[in-house]
Motif scaffolding. Structure first.
Motif, PDB file in Angstrom:
ATOM      1  N   MET A   1       0.845  -1.209   0.000  1.00 50.73           N
ATOM      2  CA  MET A   1       0.000   0.000   0.000  1.00 50.73           C
ATOM      3  C   MET A   1       0.882   1.261   0.000  1.00 50.73           C
ATOM      4  SD  MET A   1      -3.047   1.100   2.599  1.00 50.73           S
ATOM      5  CE  MET A   1      -1.959   1.754   3.865  1.00 50.73           C
ATOM      6  N   ILE A   2       0.478   2.230  -0.780  1.00 48.41           N
ATOM      7  CA  ILE A   2       1.226   3.488  -0.844  1.00 48.41           C
ATOM      8  C   ILE A   2       0.413   4.543  -0.101  1.00 48.41           C
ATOM      9  CG2 ILE A   2       1.913   5.340  -2.429  1.00 48.41           C
ATOM     10  CD1 ILE A   2       2.427   2.952  -4.472  1.00 48.41           C
ATOM     11  N   SER A   3       1.040   5.263   0.807  1.00 48.80           N
ATOM     12  CA  SER A   3       0.311   6.343   1.471  1.00 48.80           C
ATOM     13  C   SER A   3       1.170   7.609   1.468  1.00 48.80           C
ATOM     14  CB  SER A   3      -0.088   5.936   2.887  1.00 48.80           C
ATOM     15  OG  SER A   3       1.045   5.883   3.708  1.00 48.80           O
ATOM     16  N   PHE A   4       0.528   8.716   1.344  1.00 45.98           N
ATOM     17  CA  PHE A   4       1.248   9.997   1.353  1.00 45.98           C
ATOM     18  C   PHE A   4       0.288  11.124   1.696  1.00 45.98           C
ATOM     19  CE2 PHE A   4      -0.214  11.564  -2.823  1.00 45.98           C
ATOM     20  CZ  PHE A   4      -0.599  10.384  -3.458  1.00 45.98           C
ATOM     21  N   GLU A   5       0.870  12.312   1.854  1.00 43.07           N
ATOM     22  CA  GLU A   5       0.071  13.488   2.205  1.00 43.07           C
ATOM     23  C   GLU A   5      -0.165  14.310   0.943  1.00 43.07           C
ATOM     24  OE1 GLU A   5       1.608  15.782   5.658  1.00 43.07           O
ATOM     25  OE2 GLU A   5       1.052  17.507   4.406  1.00 43.07           O
ATOM     26  N   LEU A   6      -1.435  14.523   0.638  1.00 39.42           N
ATOM     27  CA  LEU A   6      -1.770  15.307  -0.549  1.00 39.42           C
ATOM     28  C   LEU A   6      -2.521  16.563  -0.113  1.00 39.42           C
ATOM     29  CD1 LEU A   6      -1.847  15.254  -3.770  1.00 39.42           C
ATOM     30  CD2 LEU A   6      -4.234  14.615  -3.452  1.00 39.42           C
ATOM     31  N   ASN A   7      -1.928  17.704  -0.364  1.00 40.11           N
ATOM     32  CA  ASN A   7      -2.542  18.992   0.021  1.00 40.11           C
ATOM     33  C   ASN A   7      -2.974  18.978   1.490  1.00 40.11           C
ATOM     34  OD1 ASN A   7      -2.172  19.830  -2.624  1.00 40.11           O
ATOM     35  ND2 ASN A   7      -4.254  19.264  -3.238  1.00 40.11           N
ATOM     36  N   GLY A   8      -2.160  18.330   2.332  1.00 35.67           N
ATOM     37  CA  GLY A   8      -2.433  18.321   3.772  1.00 35.67           C
ATOM     38  C   GLY A   8      -3.262  17.140   4.247  1.00 35.67           C
ATOM     39  N   ASP A   9      -3.877  16.402   3.313  1.00 31.28           N
ATOM     40  CA  ASP A   9      -4.683  15.234   3.711  1.00 31.28           C
ATOM     41  C   ASP A   9      -3.916  13.947   3.433  1.00 31.28           C
ATOM     42  OD1 ASP A   9      -6.817  16.873   4.382  1.00 31.28           O
ATOM     43  OD2 ASP A   9      -7.611  16.821   2.329  1.00 31.28           O
ATOM     44  N   LYS A  10      -4.154  12.946   4.295  1.00 29.51           N
ATOM     45  CA  LYS A  10      -3.506  11.661   4.072  1.00 29.51           C
ATOM     46  C   LYS A  10      -4.310  10.855   3.039  1.00 29.51           C
ATOM     47  CE  LYS A  10      -1.329   7.819   6.330  1.00 29.51           C
ATOM     48  NZ  LYS A  10      -1.142   7.004   7.490  1.00 29.51           N
ATOM     49  N   VAL A  11      -3.628  10.287   2.048  1.00 28.07           N
ATOM     50  CA  VAL A  11      -4.305   9.435   1.074  1.00 28.07           C
ATOM     51  C   VAL A  11      -3.584   8.097   0.972  1.00 28.07           C
ATOM     52  CG1 VAL A  11      -5.269  11.304  -0.334  1.00 28.07           C
ATOM     53  CG2 VAL A  11      -2.973  10.463  -0.826  1.00 28.07           C
ATOM     54  N   THR A  12      -4.341   7.070   0.635  1.00 33.40           N
ATOM     55  CA  THR A  12      -3.735   5.746   0.459  1.00 33.40           C
ATOM     56  C   THR A  12      -4.152   5.187  -0.889  1.00 33.40           C
ATOM     57  OG1 THR A  12      -5.607   4.675   1.530  1.00 33.40           O
ATOM     58  CG2 THR A  12      -3.713   5.205   2.925  1.00 33.40           C
ATOM     59  N   TYR A  13      -3.286   4.330  -1.423  1.00 30.64           N
ATOM     60  CA  TYR A  13      -3.489   3.816  -2.783  1.00 30.64           C
ATOM     61  C   TYR A  13      -2.986   2.384  -2.852  1.00 30.64           C
ATOM     62  CZ  TYR A  13      -2.400   3.233  -7.780  1.00 30.64           C
ATOM     63  OH  TYR A  13      -2.296   2.767  -9.063  1.00 30.64           O
ATOM     64  N   GLU A  14      -3.770   1.526  -3.524  1.00 30.18           N
ATOM     65  CA  GLU A  14      -3.379   0.110  -3.572  1.00 30.18           C
ATOM     66  C   GLU A  14      -3.243  -0.436  -4.983  1.00 30.18           C
ATOM     67  OE1 GLU A  14      -5.494  -2.451  -0.985  1.00 30.18           O
ATOM     68  OE2 GLU A  14      -5.306  -1.112   0.729  1.00 30.18           O
ATOM     69  N   GLY A  15      -3.306   0.409  -5.985  1.00 27.77           N
ATOM     70  CA  GLY A  15      -3.233  -0.078  -7.366  1.00 27.77           C
ATOM     71  C   GLY A  15      -1.801  -0.234  -7.870  1.00 27.77           C
ATOM     72  N   ASP A  16      -1.685  -0.195  -9.197  1.00 25.79           N
ATOM     73  CA  ASP A  16      -0.397  -0.345  -9.876  1.00 25.79           C
ATOM     74  C   ASP A  16       0.589   0.734  -9.407  1.00 25.79           C
ATOM     75  OD1 ASP A  16       1.702  -0.517 -11.647  1.00 25.79           O
ATOM     76  OD2 ASP A  16       0.479  -0.325 -13.475  1.00 25.79           O
ATOM     77  N   PRO A  17       1.706   0.323  -8.767  1.00 27.35           N
ATOM     78  CA  PRO A  17       2.660   1.327  -8.267  1.00 27.35           C
ATOM     79  C   PRO A  17       3.376   2.090  -9.384  1.00 27.35           C
ATOM     80  CG  PRO A  17       3.529  -0.893  -7.966  1.00 27.35           C
ATOM     81  CD  PRO A  17       2.123  -1.060  -8.455  1.00 27.35           C
ATOM     82  N   ASN A  18       3.251   1.582 -10.610  1.00 34.17           N
ATOM     83  CA  ASN A  18       3.873   2.281 -11.749  1.00 34.17           C
ATOM     84  C   ASN A  18       2.983   3.381 -12.332  1.00 34.17           C
ATOM     85  OD1 ASN A  18       6.256   0.712 -11.840  1.00 34.17           O
ATOM     86  ND2 ASN A  18       5.057  -0.964 -12.748  1.00 34.17           N
ATOM     87  N   MET A  19       1.734   3.404 -11.894  1.00 26.84           N
ATOM     88  CA  MET A  19       0.845   4.430 -12.453  1.00 26.84           C
ATOM     89  C   MET A  19       1.382   5.812 -12.081  1.00 26.84           C
ATOM     90  SD  MET A  19      -3.237   4.997 -12.472  1.00 26.84           S
ATOM     91  CE  MET A  19      -3.702   5.606 -10.867  1.00 26.84           C
ATOM     92  N   PRO A  20       1.462   6.721 -13.049  1.00 26.92           N
ATOM     93  CA  PRO A  20       1.937   8.062 -12.712  1.00 26.92           C
ATOM     94  C   PRO A  20       0.991   8.764 -11.727  1.00 26.92           C
ATOM     95  CG  PRO A  20       2.098   7.689 -15.071  1.00 26.92           C
ATOM     96  CD  PRO A  20       1.308   6.537 -14.497  1.00 26.92           C
ATOM     97  N   LEU A  21       1.610   9.528 -10.844  1.00 26.57           N
ATOM     98  CA  LEU A  21       0.890  10.314  -9.848  1.00 26.57           C
ATOM     99  C   LEU A  21      -0.214  11.167 -10.492  1.00 26.57           C
ATOM    100  CD1 LEU A  21       0.800  11.432  -6.921  1.00 26.57           C
ATOM    101  CD2 LEU A  21       2.744  12.921  -7.527  1.00 26.57           C
ATOM    102  N   LEU A  22       0.078  11.711 -11.674  1.00 26.52           N
ATOM    103  CA  LEU A  22      -0.898  12.581 -12.361  1.00 26.52           C
ATOM    104  C   LEU A  22      -2.239  11.896 -12.546  1.00 26.52           C
ATOM    105  CD1 LEU A  22      -1.538  15.209 -14.009  1.00 26.52           C
ATOM    106  CD2 LEU A  22      -0.859  13.924 -16.039  1.00 26.52           C
ATOM    107  N   TRP A  23      -2.206  10.645 -13.007  1.00 24.81           N
ATOM    108  CA  TRP A  23      -3.473   9.969 -13.339  1.00 24.81           C
ATOM    109  C   TRP A  23      -4.234   9.587 -12.075  1.00 24.81           C
ATOM    110  CZ3 TRP A  23      -4.843  11.519 -17.664  1.00 24.81           C
ATOM    111  CH2 TRP A  23      -3.957  11.626 -18.728  1.00 24.81           C
ATOM    112  N   TYR A  24      -3.493   9.269 -11.017  1.00 30.22           N
ATOM    113  CA  TYR A  24      -4.172   9.010  -9.746  1.00 30.22           C
ATOM    114  C   TYR A  24      -4.910  10.268  -9.276  1.00 30.22           C
ATOM    115  CZ  TYR A  24      -4.779   8.361  -4.723  1.00 30.22           C
ATOM    116  OH  TYR A  24      -5.311   8.312  -3.467  1.00 30.22           O
ATOM    117  N   VAL A  25      -4.221  11.379  -9.299  1.00 34.76           N
ATOM    118  CA  VAL A  25      -4.812  12.627  -8.803  1.00 34.76           C
ATOM    119  C   VAL A  25      -5.968  13.081  -9.703  1.00 34.76           C
ATOM    120  CG1 VAL A  25      -4.343  15.081  -8.415  1.00 34.76           C
ATOM    121  CG2 VAL A  25      -2.736  13.357  -7.582  1.00 34.76           C
TER     122      VAL A  25
END
Lengths: 155, 753
Positions: A1-25
């Motif tokens: 699982m990937i977790s990070f802070e986005l604009n002050g909020d914590k977000v988590t992600y479980e999909g393809d780790p190669n997906m570019p950050l842009l498309w997730y956002v």
């Protein structure tokens, strides 16, 4: 699982780790202020801040965001950012506007690292951001304007 | 339902306050609403019906909010600000209380096709009439409420004031005004120029705040619940179709919902979708990854032998011989034989792509027999009509929402990407967004045609031009819509070729055939690109041969102050769809721009040894632009130091947006001059992204100065006229700085840039 802070909020992600950050956002969080321009880090429209440094999110895999602090145009609120946005408005920089969130992100990062950039510094920091409408020389002038504003606020 | 129809020259004003029509526009129907009917516009570049009924609107609700519809597409030119500011000025409205509402596709507007630099040109007067009519009705409503003669009241700052000092706000008067008969347009009193509050002022664009904070919605930004994202692999050769593909490999990719073969296509290509295979997935990334696994095999087509280098060589050979005469006077060939000195040169410009920052994108939903589309389109009506035609629907079953456009430059007036979204939405039953990648955009565009030009001049012993021959050859945009056009059309030759603004006794303008092997389209300033490059370069070459300055040679060739009618010398001149009475080809204005740019730039002053100025001047889209460019050449490396332009676009609504368009269109021209080139091998585009289809970046951007010539003439075009003169000015400057003459664009193929 990937977790990070986005604009002050914590977000988590479980999909393809190669997906570019842009498309997730853009596609999964529906934050569309960061734009898709080229997909290969050549145009800068997708620029976000990763731990305060400008990155091309179209070429930044999700794995690289793990544990990081990510800021998009929607979460930008630093003193330098406000000065940049005010200067953009004052000099009527934008035309179509599509590249401008990337321009604002790159310009803000520049001023946060270098309060008094000269033309060469600006060209270096901004040449990765294409503007097909060609607002370049207004961007250059607006960065100087914002830099002057920040200098006045300090003094 | 119309209260009354009043006819006056071009327009008819209607009070449509109670029409249900407005509800579909998302505007409250109470209060005053005016509409106007316009005559059909001749569609300059696209086949579409221009027969309009209801057109532009202003509404005022009872709280005093003014809604102005912008029926044109915003792509950076500032039209969502410029047209409303004209109306608001005549209305005496407070700009802070004006909302701009984007109009949907509707034939009632007349043409919404936002290209050809004509939004202000065609709607300036209409906007003034609507503003003045609404103002007059508000004044009349106030006079009736107070029981005073209308002469005693006056609208000012969003209210109507009586001479006694009492006043009523626009909102308080809106309901009463909406019941009145609109005034006869002929009776309207317009503001004097000195009383303009917004017209002629550089108002900040209405979308400024949202753009800077990432809140705007472009075509790529549309998001709907349950939406599927589509990535399409399209036929690499125009004319080829899908032979086979590996559906299973793509389907196995996580996130993929469906893999769909797009319909086969033949000619003409028109605005239709291209053949290929679409992958539908839960996000763009999955769709793009799966699309790489399709292993598509394509059918053969003769276009796969197209090689742009070999093709250009053929055109260059062809223009060396006499072609089809489009305009002639005297006997240019006989005079050339008698000339003391002759000059000749050939020029070429490659294929070009638009490369808008926002690649094309469209979202569609098909539900209960209704198709709804959200797209970054310059042309909502041809989107509506093409989608209806391809899918067998009535236009009334297709609703088109116009988002902001991340650049247009002509690419987004081709609705092929909306057709794709509509096909896939109908197929899947879900909302579908088609996301074009940059590679899709560069390799599947509607290209500016590759071209060759040849010029010849004869000079007498005084260095005066006695004979002039010019020829042009390029694949026609007409082919895209006919499938068989094989020579330049007169409307294409009207873009800077057959309208060469010279008064010479012996002149011959000729064209040659050229076959199309790719989708040919229009890009910012269209055929003016190659024609202004060739003409502006050749005038410089003739000046050198005659040992005169380039401006001096231009002034001699242009001759006396006059309105030129190329039709008198046999040319079928389309003049941008305008009459020569209203928009003459005025040599005085052309010369004035040239003189002005030299005076303002100092292009006639000495420079350092390896630096020089180049100049050129061109009329396009019924406006006049002269450019002076200063370059430095060091060891075969070109640096453009500064560029100046003088533009006479007639009356200017928003000087800052005119300035920004000049800046943008000149840099667009500089990208073309220095860097722009799409090439084909085996029928396929060789470039794929910004690394090999380069556009100008900040570090290459010179200082730019724009000089707007003060004029009360009818507004001309602004978005495009800044582009054509740039390439010649830069190439001429390079010659004068280094002795190296660039005749085949782009400069990067000859020198470091």
């Amino acid at each position: 699982m990937i977790s990070f802070e986005l604009n002050g909020d914590k977000v988590t992600y479980e999909g393809d780790p190669n997906m570019p950050l842009l498309w997730y956002v853009r596609d999964e969080l529906n934050l569309t202020g960061s734009k898709f321009g080229c997909g290969v880090g050549m145009c800068g429209a997708c620029t976000m801040h990763l731990n305060g440094q400008p990155v091309r999110s179209c070429s930044t895999p999700m794995a690289a965001a793990n544990g990081a602090r990510v800021t998009t145009i929607e979460g930008l609120n630093s003193e330098a950012a406000v000065a940049i946005q005010q200067a953009w408005q004052k000099l009527d920089v934008v035309q179509c506007g599509y590249c401008q969130s990337g321009q604002v992100m790159s310009a803000t990062a520049l001023l946060e690292n270098n309060k008094q950039p000269n033309d060469q510094d600006i060209d270096m920091a901004m040449q990765g951001n294409i503007c097909r409408c060609a607002t370049y020389h207004r961007i250059r002038a607006a960065i100087h304007e914002a830099s002057d504003t920040l200098a006045k606020e300090v003094s | 339902m119309f209260i009354e129809q009043l006819q006056h020259h071009d327009s008819v004003m209607h009070n449509i306050s109670r029409r249900g029509f407005l509800k579909t526009l998302g505007i409250a129907g109470s209060g005053l609403v005016l509409g106007v009917t316009l005559p059909s516009f001749s569609p300059a570049y696209a086949a579409e019906s221009g027969n309009g009924e209801m057109n532009l609107f202003v509404s005022i609700d009872e709280s005093g909010e003014v809604n102005i519809i912008c029926h044109r597409s915003e792509m950076g030119q500032g039209i969502r600000t410029s047209l409303p500011q004209v109306l608001a000025d005549e209305l005496q409205a407070d700009w802070e209380r004006v909302n701009v509402v984007q109009g949907l596709a509707n034939a009632s507007y007349g043409s919404q096709n936002t290209d050809g630099s004509r939004s202000v040109r065609h709607f300036y007067q209409t906007m003034r009439e609507m503003g003045a009519s609404a103002r007059t009705m508000l004044e009349q409503a106030a006079a009736e409420k107070w029981g005073v003669p209308v002469e005693e009241v006056k609208a000012i700052d969003h209210k109507v004031v009586h001479q006694s000092g009492k006043s009523l706000g626009f909102g308080e008067l809106a309901a009463a005004a909406s019941k009145l008969t609109p005034p006869d347009v002929a009776s309207l009193v317009f503001k004097n120029k000195q009383d303009f509050k917004y017209i002629g002022k550089g108002l900040t664009i209405v979308d400024m705040h949202d753009i800077q904070t990432g809140k705007t919605q472009f075509g790529q930004d549309v998001h709907m619940e349950g939406m599927l994202y589509a990535s399409i692999v399209r036929a690499p050769v125009v004319g080829a179709n899908v032979l086979s593909f590996d559906k299973d490999a793509a389907l196995k990719t996580p996130g993929v919902a469906d893999v769909v073969a797009m319909p086969e296509r033949s000619f003409p290509v028109g605005f239709n979708s291209l053949p290929g295979v679409a992958v539908l997935a839960s996000n763009t990334w999955s769709a793009q990854q799966a699309a790489k696994k399709l292993s598509i095999e394509w059918t053969q087509h003769e276009n796969q032998s197209h090689d742009s280098g070999a093709f250009l060589a053929t055109l260059q050979e062809r223009v060396k011989s006499k072609g089809k005469v489009q305009r002639s006077v005297g006997d240019a060939y006989a005079e050339l034989d008698k000339a003391e000195n002759t000059v000749q040169a050939s020029y070429s410009v490659p294929y070009l792509a638009h490369a808008t920052m926002e690649p094309p994108a469209a979202t569609a939903v098909f539900k209960d027999g209704q198709m709804e589309i959200w797209a970054c389109t310059q042309t909502p009506q041809s989107t509506q009509n093409t989608v209806a035609q391809v899918l067998g629907l009535e236009p009334s079953q297709v609703k088109v929402n116009v988002t902001l456009l991340g650049g247009g430059f002509g690419r987004k007036s081709k609705p092929d990407f909306s057709v794709e979204a509509a096909i896939l939405a109908k197929h899947s039953g879900k909302p579908v967004k088609v996301v074009w990648s940059r590679e899709n955009d560069i390799q599947h565009g509607y290209y500016h045609a590759i071209s060759a030009q040849h010029y010849q001049a004869g000079l007498n012993d005084k260095g005066q031009v006695s004979s002039w021959i010019q020829r042009s050859a390029f694949p026609s945009i007409g082919w895209t819509f006919s499938g068989n056009t094989n020579e330049p059309q007169s409307w294409e030759l009207s873009l800077g070729f057959g309208d060469v603004p010279f008064q010479l006794p012996h002149l011959s303008c000729e064209s040659h055939e050229a076959t199309a092997h790719a989708r040919i389209g229009w890009i910012r300033s269209v055929c003016n690109i190659q024609h202004a490059f060739a003409l502006g370069s050749f005038v410089d070459e003739v000046a050198v041969a005659a040992d005169k300055s380039t401006p001096q040679m231009w002034l001699e060739l242009i001759g006396e102050d006059a309105n030129i009618d190329p039709g008198q010398q046999g040319f079928e001149f389309s003049n941008y769809g305008e009459t020569l009475e209203r928009f003459p080809l005025d040599t005085k204005r052309l010369k004035h721009c040239l003189n002005e740019v030299i005076a303002k730039s100092g292009a006639d002053k000495p420079t350092a040894a390896n630096e020089a100025w180049g100049v050129s001047v061109h009329r396009s889209f019924v406006s006049y632009v002269a450019v002076a460019a200063k370059v430095k050449v060091d060891n075969n490396k070109v640096t453009v130091l500064e560029m100046h332009s003088a533009i006479d676009a007639g009356t200017v609504v928003n000087p800052d947006r005119v300035k920004s368009q000049q800046e943008g269109s000149m840099i667009f021209g500089l990208s073309i001059a220095l860097l722009g080139e799409i090439s084909f091998k085996e029928g396929k585009v060789q470039q794929s992204n910004y690394h090999d289809y380069q556009v100008l970046r900040m570090n290459q951007c010179p200082e730019i100065y724009t000089h707007i010539i003060d004029s009360d003439a009818v507004p001309g075009g602004v978005g495009e006229p800044g582009t054509p003169p740039v390439a010649a000015a830069v190439a001429n400057a390079i010659y004068h700085a280094s002795g190296k003459r660039i005749r085949d664009l782009p400069v990067k193929n000859h020198m470091q840039v």
